[in-house]
Design a protein around this motif. Sequence first.
Motif, PDB file in Angstrom:
ATOM      1  N   ASP A  77       0.844  -1.190   0.000  1.00 19.92           N
ATOM      2  CA  ASP A  77       0.000   0.000   0.000  1.00 19.92           C
ATOM      3  C   ASP A  77       0.877   1.237   0.000  1.00 19.92           C
ATOM      4  O   ASP A  77       1.811   1.348   0.786  1.00 19.92           O
ATOM      5  CB  ASP A  77      -0.913   0.018   1.234  1.00 19.92           C
ATOM      6  CG  ASP A  77      -1.960  -1.075   1.177  1.00 19.92           C
ATOM      7  OD1 ASP A  77      -2.323  -1.486   0.055  1.00 19.92           O
ATOM      8  OD2 ASP A  77      -2.402  -1.522   2.249  1.00 19.92           O
ATOM      9  N   SER A  78       0.547   2.165  -0.880  1.00 18.25           N
ATOM     10  CA  SER A  78       1.363   3.375  -0.965  1.00 18.25           C
ATOM     11  C   SER A  78       1.072   4.331   0.183  1.00 18.25           C
ATOM     12  O   SER A  78       1.828   5.269   0.418  1.00 18.25           O
ATOM     13  CB  SER A  78       1.127   4.067  -2.315  1.00 18.25           C
ATOM     14  OG  SER A  78      -0.243   4.376  -2.448  1.00 18.25           O
ATOM     15  N   ASP A  80      -0.996   6.665   0.489  1.00 19.69           N
ATOM     16  CA  ASP A  80      -1.627   7.949   0.177  1.00 19.69           C
ATOM     17  C   ASP A  80      -3.140   7.764   0.025  1.00 19.69           C
ATOM     18  O   ASP A  80      -3.643   6.671  -0.122  1.00 19.69           O
ATOM     19  CB  ASP A  80      -1.014   8.584  -1.073  1.00 19.69           C
ATOM     20  CG  ASP A  80      -1.098   7.693  -2.297  1.00 19.69           C
ATOM     21  OD1 ASP A  80      -1.709   6.622  -2.197  1.00 19.69           O
ATOM     22  OD2 ASP A  80      -0.551   8.066  -3.340  1.00 19.69           O
ATOM     23  N   GLU A  81      -3.831   8.834   0.071  1.00  9.37           N
ATOM     24  CA  GLU A  81      -5.292   8.808   0.030  1.00  9.37           C
ATOM     25  C   GLU A  81      -5.788   9.219  -1.356  1.00  9.37           C
ATOM     26  O   GLU A  81      -6.519  10.185  -1.500  1.00  9.37           O
ATOM     27  CB  GLU A  81      -5.858   9.751   1.111  1.00  9.37           C
ATOM     28  CG  GLU A  81      -5.484   9.341   2.519  1.00  9.37           C
ATOM     29  CD  GLU A  81      -6.064   7.976   2.899  1.00  9.37           C
ATOM     30  OE1 GLU A  81      -7.198   7.673   2.498  1.00  9.37           O
ATOM     31  OE2 GLU A  81      -5.359   7.214   3.583  1.00  9.37           O
ATOM     32  N   ARG A  82      -5.404   8.453  -2.369  1.00 10.60           N
ATOM     33  CA  ARG A  82      -5.848   8.771  -3.716  1.00 10.60           C
ATOM     34  C   ARG A  82      -7.302   8.389  -3.890  1.00 10.60           C
ATOM     35  O   ARG A  82      -7.764   7.389  -3.345  1.00 10.60           O
ATOM     36  CB  ARG A  82      -4.992   8.037  -4.744  1.00 10.60           C
ATOM     37  CG  ARG A  82      -3.534   8.454  -4.677  1.00 10.60           C
ATOM     38  CD  ARG A  82      -2.731   7.815  -5.757  1.00 10.60           C
ATOM     39  NE  ARG A  82      -2.600   6.373  -5.507  1.00 10.60           N
ATOM     40  CZ  ARG A  82      -1.987   5.532  -6.318  1.00 10.60           C
ATOM     41  NH1 ARG A  82      -1.467   5.977  -7.448  1.00 10.60           N
ATOM     42  NH2 ARG A  82      -1.893   4.262  -6.033  1.00 10.60           N
ATOM     43  N   VAL A  83      -8.010   9.164  -4.685  1.00  6.60           N
ATOM     44  CA  VAL A  83      -9.403   8.878  -5.000  1.00  6.60           C
ATOM     45  C   VAL A  83      -9.458   8.505  -6.478  1.00  6.60           C
ATOM     46  O   VAL A  83      -9.145   9.330  -7.343  1.00  6.60           O
ATOM     47  CB  VAL A  83     -10.302  10.103  -4.706  1.00  6.60           C
ATOM     48  CG1 VAL A  83     -11.736   9.812  -5.127  1.00  6.60           C
ATOM     49  CG2 VAL A  83     -10.212  10.490  -3.248  1.00  6.60           C
ATOM     50  N   PHE A  84      -9.841   7.259  -6.755  1.00  7.68           N
ATOM     51  CA  PHE A  84      -9.921   6.788  -8.131  1.00  7.68           C
ATOM     52  C   PHE A  84     -11.321   7.025  -8.671  1.00  7.68           C
ATOM     53  O   PHE A  84     -12.306   6.656  -8.041  1.00  7.68           O
ATOM     54  CB  PHE A  84      -9.599   5.287  -8.204  1.00  7.68           C
ATOM     55  CG  PHE A  84      -8.170   4.957  -7.916  1.00  7.68           C
ATOM     56  CD1 PHE A  84      -7.219   5.028  -8.916  1.00  7.68           C
ATOM     57  CD2 PHE A  84      -7.773   4.572  -6.641  1.00  7.68           C
ATOM     58  CE1 PHE A  84      -5.891   4.715  -8.668  1.00  7.68           C
ATOM     59  CE2 PHE A  84      -6.453   4.258  -6.378  1.00  7.68           C
ATOM     60  CZ  PHE A  84      -5.515   4.327  -7.394  1.00  7.68           C
ATOM     61  N   ARG A  87     -10.753   2.540 -11.712  1.00  7.55           N
ATOM     62  CA  ARG A  87      -9.549   1.762 -11.413  1.00  7.55           C
ATOM     63  C   ARG A  87      -9.583   0.494 -12.251  1.00  7.55           C
ATOM     64  O   ARG A  87     -10.203  -0.495 -11.878  1.00  7.55           O
ATOM     65  CB  ARG A  87      -9.472   1.423  -9.931  1.00  7.55           C
ATOM     66  CG  ARG A  87      -8.141   0.799  -9.577  1.00  7.55           C
ATOM     67  CD  ARG A  87      -7.895   0.825  -8.105  1.00  7.55           C
ATOM     68  NE  ARG A  87      -6.527   0.383  -7.853  1.00  7.55           N
ATOM     69  CZ  ARG A  87      -5.948   0.464  -6.693  1.00  7.55           C
ATOM     70  NH1 ARG A  87      -6.585   0.979  -5.665  1.00  7.55           N
ATOM     71  NH2 ARG A  87      -4.721   0.049  -6.541  1.00  7.55           N
TER      72      ARG A  87
END
Length: 139
Positions: A77-78, A80-84, A87
């Motif tokens: 898991d990176s 970060d709180e990315r929002v896709f 995906r």
Amino acid sequence: MTKLTLGTHPFLLGFEQLERLVERTAKASGDGYPPYNIEQTSERSYRITLAVAGFAEADLSITVENNQLVVRGRQSDSGDERVFLHRGIAARQFQRSFVLADGVEVGEAVIENGLLHIDLSRQPADSVVQTIRIKRSGK
């Protein structure tokens, strides 16, 4: 009529494990992820190529266990709180297994452009001739 299977054929002595090997290979085929190629690169060498786009070298492991080549991938898991919004790139763990014949050795593994290449080589079998002495019965 008795059905003969490959492992119980009267001329194939000592091959009982062959059926278990075929069953184990069928179970190891998995769900098809990740896709892979197997090519023969010379008379005694092969190359397995797996499509591992998105996996870093540290996310992959290659082991040989009981004549079985096992490739595992698990992306970390990176954090970060990315929002896709979409995906479509798979980011799941996998395990892909290949049963190796006796004498097949795993060489080097190289990751290049999202492809993992694993080189294999088959050692030539030693030709052994054994003469069996016939004894006379003690009767």
